[in-house]
Write a protein that holds these residues in place. Structure first.
Motif, PDB file in Angstrom:
ATOM      1  N   ALA A 617     -10.225  -2.074 -10.912  1.00  0.00           N
ATOM      2  CA  ALA A 617      -8.849  -2.578 -10.897  1.00  0.00           C
ATOM      3  C   ALA A 617      -7.858  -1.458 -11.208  1.00  0.00           C
ATOM      4  CB  ALA A 617      -8.705  -3.716 -11.907  1.00  0.00           C
ATOM      5  N   THR A 618      -8.234  -0.541 -12.095  1.00  0.00           N
ATOM      6  CA  THR A 618      -7.351   0.576 -12.438  1.00  0.00           C
ATOM      7  C   THR A 618      -7.150   1.491 -11.234  1.00  0.00           C
ATOM      8  OG1 THR A 618      -8.142   0.530 -14.720  1.00  0.00           O
ATOM      9  CG2 THR A 618      -7.026   2.519 -14.000  1.00  0.00           C
ATOM     10  N   THR A 619      -8.249   1.883 -10.601  1.00  0.00           N
ATOM     11  CA  THR A 619      -8.165   2.784  -9.450  1.00  0.00           C
ATOM     12  C   THR A 619      -7.324   2.175  -8.335  1.00  0.00           C
ATOM     13  OG1 THR A 619     -10.322   3.736  -9.969  1.00  0.00           O
ATOM     14  CG2 THR A 619      -9.531   4.007  -7.711  1.00  0.00           C
ATOM     15  N   ALA A 620      -7.547   0.904  -8.031  1.00  0.00           N
ATOM     16  CA  ALA A 620      -6.809   0.243  -6.952  1.00  0.00           C
ATOM     17  C   ALA A 620      -5.317   0.161  -7.276  1.00  0.00           C
ATOM     18  CB  ALA A 620      -7.384  -1.150  -6.715  1.00  0.00           C
ATOM     19  N   ARG A 621      -4.994  -0.171  -8.509  1.00  0.00           N
ATOM     20  CA  ARG A 621      -3.583  -0.275  -8.907  1.00  0.00           C
ATOM     21  C   ARG A 621      -2.895   1.067  -8.764  1.00  0.00           C
ATOM     22  NH1 ARG A 621       0.931  -0.769  -9.070  1.00  0.00           N
ATOM     23  NH2 ARG A 621       2.316  -1.644 -10.674  1.00  0.00           N
ATOM     24  N   CYS A 622      -3.552   2.130  -9.149  1.00  0.00           N
ATOM     25  CA  CYS A 622      -2.953   3.465  -9.067  1.00  0.00           C
ATOM     26  C   CYS A 622      -2.719   3.887  -7.622  1.00  0.00           C
ATOM     27  CB  CYS A 622      -3.839   4.481  -9.780  1.00  0.00           C
ATOM     28  SG  CYS A 622      -3.959   4.248 -11.563  1.00  0.00           S
ATOM     29  N   LEU A 623      -3.693   3.657  -6.758  1.00  0.00           N
ATOM     30  CA  LEU A 623      -3.542   4.053  -5.354  1.00  0.00           C
ATOM     31  C   LEU A 623      -2.378   3.327  -4.692  1.00  0.00           C
ATOM     32  CD1 LEU A 623      -7.273   4.271  -4.208  1.00  0.00           C
ATOM     33  CD2 LEU A 623      -5.676   6.167  -4.492  1.00  0.00           C
ATOM     34  N   ARG A 624      -2.249   2.045  -4.966  1.00  0.00           N
ATOM     35  CA  ARG A 624      -1.131   1.288  -4.373  1.00  0.00           C
ATOM     36  C   ARG A 624       0.216   1.822  -4.875  1.00  0.00           C
ATOM     37  NH1 ARG A 624      -4.628  -3.273  -5.748  1.00  0.00           N
ATOM     38  NH2 ARG A 624      -5.705  -3.976  -3.855  1.00  0.00           N
ATOM     39  N   ALA A 625       0.285   2.121  -6.155  1.00  0.00           N
ATOM     40  CA  ALA A 625       1.533   2.650  -6.707  1.00  0.00           C
ATOM     41  C   ALA A 625       1.871   4.002  -6.099  1.00  0.00           C
ATOM     42  CB  ALA A 625       1.431   2.749  -8.220  1.00  0.00           C
ATOM     43  N   GLU A 626       0.851   4.846  -5.919  1.00  0.00           N
ATOM     44  CA  GLU A 626       1.073   6.140  -5.272  1.00  0.00           C
ATOM     45  C   GLU A 626       1.632   5.973  -3.867  1.00  0.00           C
ATOM     46  OE1 GLU A 626      -1.431   9.672  -5.304  1.00  0.00           O
ATOM     47  OE2 GLU A 626      -2.875   8.510  -6.464  1.00  0.00           O
ATOM     48  N   LEU A 627       0.966   5.148  -3.077  1.00  0.00           N
ATOM     49  CA  LEU A 627       1.350   4.992  -1.675  1.00  0.00           C
ATOM     50  C   LEU A 627       2.801   4.567  -1.544  1.00  0.00           C
ATOM     51  CD1 LEU A 627       0.517   4.971   1.313  1.00  0.00           C
ATOM     52  CD2 LEU A 627      -0.228   2.594   0.996  1.00  0.00           C
ATOM     53  N   HIS A 628       3.212   3.625  -2.360  1.00  0.00           N
ATOM     54  CA  HIS A 628       4.587   3.136  -2.242  1.00  0.00           C
ATOM     55  C   HIS A 628       5.595   4.136  -2.779  1.00  0.00           C
ATOM     56  CE1 HIS A 628       4.083  -0.934  -0.550  1.00  0.00           C
ATOM     57  NE2 HIS A 628       2.839  -0.718  -0.923  1.00  0.00           N
ATOM     58  N   LEU A 629       5.215   4.949  -3.756  1.00  0.00           N
ATOM     59  CA  LEU A 629       6.091   6.043  -4.176  1.00  0.00           C
ATOM     60  C   LEU A 629       6.291   7.014  -3.024  1.00  0.00           C
ATOM     61  CD1 LEU A 629       7.556   7.908  -6.237  1.00  0.00           C
ATOM     62  CD2 LEU A 629       5.298   8.903  -6.721  1.00  0.00           C
ATOM     63  N   TYR A 630       5.206   7.413  -2.380  1.00  0.00           N
ATOM     64  CA  TYR A 630       5.324   8.362  -1.276  1.00  0.00           C
ATOM     65  C   TYR A 630       6.165   7.781  -0.137  1.00  0.00           C
ATOM     66  CZ  TYR A 630       1.324  10.508  -3.710  1.00  0.00           C
ATOM     67  OH  TYR A 630       0.494  11.049  -4.637  1.00  0.00           O
ATOM     68  N   GLY A 631       5.997   6.514   0.124  1.00  0.00           N
ATOM     69  CA  GLY A 631       6.797   5.896   1.171  1.00  0.00           C
ATOM     70  C   GLY A 631       8.293   6.001   0.881  1.00  0.00           C
ATOM     71  N   ARG A 632       8.685   5.686  -0.349  1.00  0.00           N
ATOM     72  CA  ARG A 632      10.102   5.761  -0.733  1.00  0.00           C
ATOM     73  C   ARG A 632      10.612   7.196  -0.671  1.00  0.00           C
ATOM     74  NH1 ARG A 632       8.138   2.848  -5.100  1.00  0.00           N
ATOM     75  NH2 ARG A 632       8.692   4.520  -6.569  1.00  0.00           N
ATOM     76  N   ALA A 633       9.803   8.138  -1.142  1.00  0.00           N
ATOM     77  CA  ALA A 633      10.282   9.506  -1.290  1.00  0.00           C
ATOM     78  C   ALA A 633      10.182  10.334  -0.007  1.00  0.00           C
ATOM     79  CB  ALA A 633       9.504  10.201  -2.403  1.00  0.00           C
ATOM     80  N   LEU A 634       9.181  10.039   0.821  1.00  0.00           N
ATOM     81  CA  LEU A 634       8.923  10.879   1.996  1.00  0.00           C
ATOM     82  C   LEU A 634       9.357  10.230   3.300  1.00  0.00           C
ATOM     83  CD1 LEU A 634       5.394  12.291   1.009  1.00  0.00           C
ATOM     84  CD2 LEU A 634       7.672  13.120   0.364  1.00  0.00           C
ATOM     85  N   GLY A 635       9.925   9.027   3.206  1.00  0.00           N
ATOM     86  CA  GLY A 635      10.571   8.451   4.374  1.00  0.00           C
ATOM     87  C   GLY A 635       9.663   7.722   5.337  1.00  0.00           C
ATOM     88  N   PHE A 636       8.775   6.860   4.828  1.00  0.00           N
ATOM     89  CA  PHE A 636       7.999   6.001   5.712  1.00  0.00           C
ATOM     90  C   PHE A 636       7.790   4.655   5.029  1.00  0.00           C
ATOM     91  CE2 PHE A 636       4.807   8.376   3.246  1.00  0.00           C
ATOM     92  CZ  PHE A 636       3.978   7.362   2.785  1.00  0.00           C
TER      93      PHE A 636
END
Length: 642
Positions: A617-636
């Motif tokens: 559960a920890t690993t999955a939560r972190c990956l999802r948070a990363e992906l959405h950060l990158y989306g906001r910051a890198l424009g996708f």
């Protein structure tokens, strides 16, 4: 009929490789061994709170040998070899209480070691000798794991030591740190490795030999190899003779040597500018296995590894294989069981018949949409100082999607931990999570990394937070220069020491990175040195930064907690609340500065997690948070829900 791929922006591609799949689908397999004809290993179970199951490969398939038991040790906080064969059973360390247990078929495990009296007793690197288990014992006297002593001890196999601590014999205590004992075939000698503060085991280690008296006590220990700036990373005896093998680096590369235990005279068996060993981060690691016919199975290479057989005459024959990484090997004298992986293969347990040159998969990788995996390539970029910096590039890849013509992909710069470590150029589900969505990954092997000899490894000495940061920037700018990446779509990511490099990169290269994901980082060198970490790494900074307190100002100036105002990129910070290596206080000091700024940031903490997350559960939560950060910051716009 040709498969037609859809067109969609990079980063927005739907992928069947989900965060839950990454967390649960690629088991961490370690510590292989033979029990009779069977191959056994430990396997992390993320869905069971990170339990280390002891698995066995039987004629009927793979079974959990000790259901409910957690076979794992906490020695030096990074752990070590937690089990060994004992007749038709095993001896092992149970994580919950760190006691040694003996298991025999048809019976419940019984304890062999006592409960600590006001201290935590930990054990690792076990060997059975007659009616005893010889091993390393670590005595931890405080909750922060800063006051520690270590001894080689003998535990009675009959269990009397479990209730009577006086039945446990102390064999030796030669150094601040030691490996477990290696018993000579004759039964008259024993060898181990030791080192003292402030050295780390990749700086300078002693190979120690002692005679075994008829009553089982040891004679006077003597250094026979290593020390004085030479690192010995493994010692073992030949099969059937009292000949010592040692992996050491007097010529600048960890090569295999034959050592005379009486005189210390050493000769290199195969002199190559390659590594035959790795940094000794965990007690009991092995890379060279003496075989019954007098040859030695070896794992060797630089940016990748081969499994080969080294003959007594010095000739080396490699096994033909698609695998480029080999770990946790074990042998029965003629066969090698090992965890293998490669650019097109995820981790699997394989059995190699060295005589026939055949490889059989015992524990295959879990099915994981491998057609969505990117194939990594090795890359070098030359820095401003002329040094070549190594990296592994994983391009975006999906069998179902392609990007519009001319669109550059977002890229993640992965920074491995350690820092005296390396990452592997293999198929990796965590990386596939990003590349299958249209996000490129470059995994930087900055100076200080292992695998490229001592000179490259020592390139970080005194320069942590400078050279590693510069090397990551060199690789990033190289990707931009050749059109692989574009300046406004690059993020950086790292954990532990890699988290340090990532955050320092944000403070020194604010225009190069546009987002960051930081896992359990080092952030305050002063605090980490004086009150913030465990015994094993408590003086690591003396080689990475400089002597304390002489360079106190350098410690302070390089620490990103004192330069929070320079951070402009959004970031997410992940922290285990039970971490004794990089305690939460480090992260909280950075957050105090970020709170006063306008930088977009998120802080996610996890109860019950330490240094390196183990729960699904920890690993999955972190990956999802990363992906959405990158989306906001890198424009996708990611196709996934948070």
């Amino acid at each position: 009929m040709n498969h037609v791929r859809n067109t969609a922006p990079y980063g927005s591609w739907p992928s069947p490789v989900g965060a839950d799949d990454v967390a649960a689908g690629e088991a961490l397999v370690e510590w292989l061994g033979f029990v009779g004809d069977e191959v056994w290993w430990t396997e992390v179970r993320p869905g069971e709170g990170g339990r280390n199951a002891l698995m066995r490969h039987t004629g009927e398939g793979i079974v959990d040998a000790l259901p409910g038991w957690d076979v794992r040790t906490r020695v030096i906080e990074y752990g070590g070899r937690p089990w060994a064969p004992a007749g038709d059973g095993v001896v092992f360390v149970h994580y919950a209480d760190q006691r040694v247990y003996r298991w025999t078929p048809g019976a419940e495990p019984v304890p062999l070691s006592p409960v600590g009296d006001g201290a935590s007793l930990r054990h690792a690197d076990l060997s059975v000798r007659d009616t005893e288990v010889w091993c390393l014992r670590e005595t931890v006297l405080d909750p922060e794991c800063t006051k520690v002593t270590r001894h080689l001890v003998a535990l009675p196999l009959d269990g009397t030591g479990a209730t009577d601590p006086s039945a446990v014999r102390v064999l030796a205590a030669t150094h601040d740190f030691m490996t477990g004992p290696r018993l000579a075939p004759s039964g008259t000698q024993v060898a181990w490795l030791g080192w003292n503060h402030p050295a780390m085991p990749w700086d300078s280690t002693d190979l120690v030999v002692a005679g075994i008296n008829p009553d089982g006590t040891l004679g006077e220990p003597r250094r026979t190899h290593g020390g004085d700036g030479v690192s010995v990373t493994q010692v073992d005896w030949a099969v059937g003779t009292d000949t010592l093998y040692a992996i050491s680096d007097p010529a600048g590369w960890w090569n295999l040597h034959e050592v005379d235990p009486a005189t210390g005279a050493a000769r290199v068996l195969c002199a190559r500018e390659e590594e035959f060993g790795e940094a000794l981060w965990r007690i009991g690691l092995r890379w060279a296995l003496p075989l019954a016919d007098g040859s030695v199975a070896v794992i060797h290479g630089t940016s990748g590894r081969s499994l080969g057989v080294l003959s007594p005459d010095g000739s080396l024959r490699d096994i033909d294989s698609p695998y480029t990484e080999w770990a946790y090997p074990a042998t029965d004298g003629t066969r090698v069981a090992v965890v293998a992986a490669g650019p097109r293969h995820r981790r699997a347990v394989v059995l190699v018949d060295l005589a026939e040159g055949t490889t059989r998969v015992l524990r295959p990788a879990t099915a994981g949409h491998d057609d969505f995996a990117s194939v990594p390539v090795h890359r070098t970029d030359r820095g401003a100082d002329g040094v070549e910096v190594h990296s592994h590039v994983y391009p975006p890849h999906s069998p179902d999607f392609t990007a519009p013509d001319g669109e550059p992909p977002p890229f993640l710069v992965f920074v491995h931990g350690g820092p005296t470590s390396r990452s592997h150029r293999v198929r990796n589900q965590e990386i596939t999570y990003f590349t299958s969505r249209g996000i490129g990954v470059v995994d930087v092997q900055y100076r200080g990394s292992t695998g490229f000899g001592r000179a490259y490894r020592d390139g970080l000495r005194g320069e942590w937070g400078v050279v590693d940061v510069a090397d990551c920037a060199t690789v990033t700018r190289g990707l931009i220069a050749d059109g692989t990446a574009t300046p406004n779509r690059i993020a950086i990511r790292g954990g532990s020491a890699g988290g340090w490099t990532a955050v320092v990169s944000l403070t020194t290269e604010p225009d190069l990175y546009h987002a960051a994901a930081i896992y359990y980082p080092v952030l305050d060198l002063e605090g980490w040195r004086t009150r913030g970490t465990h015994d094993f790494e408590s003086r690591y900074l003396e080689s990475l930064v400089g002597p304390w307190p002489d360079r106190r100002e350098v410690y302070r100036d390089r620490s990103p907690v004192h330069h929070v105002e320079r951070i402009t990129a959004p970031l997410v910070l992940f922290q285990g609340l039970d971490d004794t290596v990089c305690p939460p206080a480090q992260a909280e000091r950075l957050l105090a500065g970020l709170t006063a700024s306008s930088v977009d940031h998120e802080y996610l903490t996890f109860e019950g997690e330490g240094h390196g997350f183990r729960r699904a559960a920890t690993t999955a939560r972190c990956l999802r948070a990363e992906l959405h950060l990158y989306g906001r910051a890198l424009g996708f716009a990611p196709a996934d829900d948070l």
